[in-house]
Design an enzyme around this catalytic site. Structure first.
Site, mmCIF file in Angstrom:
data_model
loop_
_atom_site.group_PDB
_atom_site.id
_atom_site.type_symbol
_atom_site.label_atom_id
_atom_site.label_comp_id
_atom_site.label_asym_id
_atom_site.label_seq_id
_atom_site.Cartn_x
_atom_site.Cartn_y
_atom_site.Cartn_z
ATOM 1 N N ASN A 126 0.668 -1.057 0.092
ATOM 2 C CA ASN A 126 0.159 -0.406 0.168
ATOM 3 C C ASN A 126 0.637 1.093 -0.392
ATOM 4 O O ASN A 126 -0.034 1.998 -0.420
ATOM 5 C CB ASN A 126 -1.159 0.043 0.711
ATOM 6 C CG ASN A 126 -0.501 -0.267 2.433
ATOM 7 O OD1 ASN A 126 0.850 -0.231 3.230
ATOM 8 N ND2 ASN A 126 -0.878 0.432 3.309
ATOM 9 N N GLY A 172 2.965 -4.707 7.729
ATOM 10 C CA GLY A 172 1.911 -5.872 7.065
ATOM 11 C C GLY A 172 1.576 -5.549 7.668
ATOM 12 O O GLY A 172 0.680 -5.344 8.256
ATOM 13 N N SER A 173 0.332 -7.429 7.817
ATOM 14 C CA SER A 173 -0.897 -7.498 8.590
ATOM 15 C C SER A 173 -0.536 -7.963 9.566
ATOM 16 O O SER A 173 0.744 -8.554 9.746
ATOM 17 C CB SER A 173 -1.413 -8.308 7.633
ATOM 18 O OG SER A 173 -1.261 -9.380 7.286
ATOM 19 N N GLY A 231 2.703 -10.350 10.706
ATOM 20 C CA GLY A 231 3.554 -9.422 11.858
ATOM 21 C C GLY A 231 3.340 -10.803 12.543
ATOM 22 O O GLY A 231 4.733 -10.440 13.702
ATOM 23 N N GLU A 259 5.438 -3.141 12.236
ATOM 24 C CA GLU A 259 3.953 -1.635 11.872
ATOM 25 C C GLU A 259 3.335 -2.080 10.699
ATOM 26 O O GLU A 259 2.818 -3.410 9.982
ATOM 27 C CB GLU A 259 4.495 -0.450 10.885
ATOM 28 C CG GLU A 259 5.540 -0.033 11.881
ATOM 29 C CD GLU A 259 5.083 1.024 13.070
ATOM 30 O OE1 GLU A 259 4.585 0.749 12.975
ATOM 31 O OE2 GLU A 259 6.351 0.824 14.153
ATOM 32 N N CYS A 277 -2.725 1.859 6.151
ATOM 33 C CA CYS A 277 -2.440 1.529 7.558
ATOM 34 C C CYS A 277 -3.637 2.517 8.560
ATOM 35 O O CYS A 277 -4.208 2.833 9.269
ATOM 36 C CB CYS A 277 -1.543 1.115 8.054
ATOM 37 S SG CYS A 277 -0.451 2.368 7.768
ATOM 38 N N GLU A 318 -10.037 -4.405 10.948
ATOM 39 C CA GLU A 318 -9.349 -3.899 9.962
ATOM 40 C C GLU A 318 -10.320 -4.468 8.436
ATOM 41 O O GLU A 318 -10.280 -5.262 7.955
ATOM 42 C CB GLU A 318 -8.237 -4.075 9.804
ATOM 43 C CG GLU A 318 -7.473 -3.329 8.603
ATOM 44 C CD GLU A 318 -6.003 -3.004 8.692
ATOM 45 O OE1 GLU A 318 -5.541 -4.201 8.692
ATOM 46 O OE2 GLU A 318 -5.032 -1.562 8.554
#
Ligand code: NAP
Length: 499
Positions: free
Chosen positions: A155, A231-232, A236, A253, A287, A388
């Site tokens: 993204n 990432g997701s 993570g 993150e 994010c 999310e």
């Protein structure tokens, strides 16, 4: 509308300063048009081993180059990026879909990071401090960790890579970078820029390929001492537990469930602008995207009316067209996930005020488009208000007080960004104290970070590290305490102290 073409049909890995061919590849699709842009390598684990070996050898030399000279390379990187800003931005829009104005902003973020981190080449400050013993000197210094692994999402394919690789490089590390397979072109372009800027061979290596193969091999490689991942949450968490077993440093993150709070004293027109930009920019695939609006019940109706009127004017299409405000979703699985959440929201009893459907006709026929969507009368515990979605979907949650707004904002597992619209100075200060997120905005939306401030979140968004800002250097350095005893005799700390 300009259409740029890449001068190659297939990308190569960049290992030890060489462009290495990989036979197995996959098509990279422009999400706005469904057209193939280029083929990306699907590397095997062996490529990671080669990249790490190159990085390990190069890092030994690179760490000995004085930091101001390492920084010179980053200045050159920054100037080349500046010269190529428009090309990079157009390619970014083609591979990711975000509208050209936002793509230019993302590339600018990378340029800013180059100059900011280059400046660190003349700082990288440690501390000196008095020693507790006579004729003894004490100081602390940053030392590079060695080979660092960088794993980035689709993204923000260039900004996030610069947040991680530039501090790593200036601090004297070598990098193995695995970009997202969906968006490899920015990585290819940045690798070319590193090469042209004169970065020594092997200091940055790019290995394209699936996360489950290339990313996994990086996580398990014993010579990689840090993994910096964005990432997701699912990915993570797995990476963190694998790194934990190896006592490998890991910076995460991850996701967000960011809210804009609108109080009854807010400038509603400004709030509408902030919500629109944060919720539908990058089609909600940031994010920091706003996916909840927590509104005081006294102004709920007026806010809804103004928001709906503003949403009506949003133009949706190919982001290369300057008049377009909302681009496509990254791929078909993104569309499927968003549709599932629309159903979930309906079943949970939220009221759909706008959107809720995929756009498939005329100019939208071949791309992946979803209509900007607004739910209202959501409650804080609904799944659409907790999970999310990563699409252009916002849920309005009415509240009756400032305290309730803060509680609802904080009542999610994530803690990335939050925002409050109010003109009451007491509320402003209480909110910046009580909002439990890594980023707090007052009278602006939830998105838009400046690179000299720390970026990251609390709770399920991360594990306490920060990208960008001076804090990023902590991920890529070890603190070393150095004592020089010039007394000529053995002096023992805590024991030989004169009282
Ligand atoms: P993702 O699926 O977790 O992928 C992120 C990266 O991890 C990709 O390069 C992916 O490779 C790689 N990967 C996948 N499986 C892996 C494995 N087993 N081992 C090692 N690496 C692996 O996330 P995404 O869908 O690309 O990105 C969207 C998410 O990123 C959202 O949750 C968003 O909130 C979050 N995000 C957070 C921030 C922040 O700073 N907090 C910023 C931007 C995005 P492939 O995709 O190539 O397989």
């Amino acid at each position: 509308m300009t259409t740029l073409s890449l001068e190659v049909e297939k990308l190569n890995n960049f290992i030890n300063g060489e462009w290495v061919n990989v036979s197995k590849t996959q098509a990279v699709i422009n999400p706005a048009t469904g057209e193939e842009i280029v083929q990306v390598p699907l590397s095997a684990e062996e490529a990671v081993n080669e990249a790490v070996a190159a990085a390990k050898a190069a890092q030994k030399e690179w760490a000995l180059v004085p930091a101001p000279q390492r920084a010179e390379v980053l200045y050159r990187v920054g100037y080349i990026m500046k010269e190529r800003k428009e090309r990079l931005s157009q390619l970014l829009t083609m591979e990711n879909g975000k509208v050209i104005e936002e793509a230019r902003g993302e590339v600018q973020e990378g340029i800013d990071m180059a100059f900011y981190m280059a400046g660190e080449g003349r700082r990288l400050f440690g501390q000196t401090t008095p020693a507790e013993l006579k004729d003894k000197f004490a100081m602390s210094q940053r030392a590079p960790v060695g080979v660092v692994g960088i794993i980035t999402p689709w993204n923000f394919p260039i900004a996030i890579a610069t947040w991680k690789s530039f501090p790593a490089i200036v601090a004297g590390n070598a990098v193995v970078w695995k970009p997202a397979t969906e968006t490899p072109i920015m990585a290819y372009e940045l690798a070319k820029i590193f090469e042209e800027a004169g970065l020594p061979k092997g200091v940055v290596n790019v290995v394209f390929g699936a996360g489950s193969v290339v990313g996994d091999a990086m996580v398990h490689h014993e010579a990689i001492r840090v993994i910096s991942f964005t990432g997701s949450n699912d990915t993570g968490r797995n990476i963190a537990s694998e790194c934990g077993k190896q006592l490998k440093k890991v910076s995460l993150e991850m996701g967000g469930k960011n809210a804009v709070i609108v109080m009854d004293d807010a400038d509603l027109d400004l709030a509408v602008e902030g919500i629109l930009w944060s919720a539908f920019g990058t089609s909600g695939q940031r994010c920091t995207a706003c996916s909840r609006v927590i509104v005081h019940e006294k102004v709920k109706r007026t806010l809804e009316e103004r928001l709906l009127a503003a949403m009506d004017k949003l133009t949706i299409g190919n982001g290369l067209d300057e008049s377009i405000k909302v681009g496509p979703i990254i791929n078909q699985s993104g569309i499927v996930k968003i549709k599932q959440y629309i159903e979930i929201g309906r079943e949970e009893g939220a009221k759909l005020l706008a959107g809720g459907y995929e756009l498939t006709e005329d100019a939208h026929e071949n791309g992946y488009y979803f209509a900007p969507t607004l739910f209202t009368n959501a409650t804080a515990d609904m799944r659409i208000a907790q999970e999310e979605i990563f699409g252009p979907v916002v849920s309005i949650i009415p509240v009756s007080s400032f305290e309730e707004a803060i509680e609802v904002n904080n009542g999610v597992t994530y803690g990335l960004s939050s925002s409050i619209f109010t003109n009451d100075v007491n509320r402003v200060f209480k909110a910046q104290r009580d909002l439990d997120t890594g980023i707090v905005y007052v009278n602006a939306g939830t998105t838009g970070a400046e690179i000299h401030l720390p970026f990251g979140g609390t709770k399920g968004t991360g594990n306490g590290h920060r990208d960008s800002g001076i804090q990023a250097l902590d991920v890529f350095t070890e603190w070393k305490a150095i004592y020089v005893d010039y007394s000529g005799k053995l002096q023992r700390a805590q024991i030989d102290v004169e009282s």
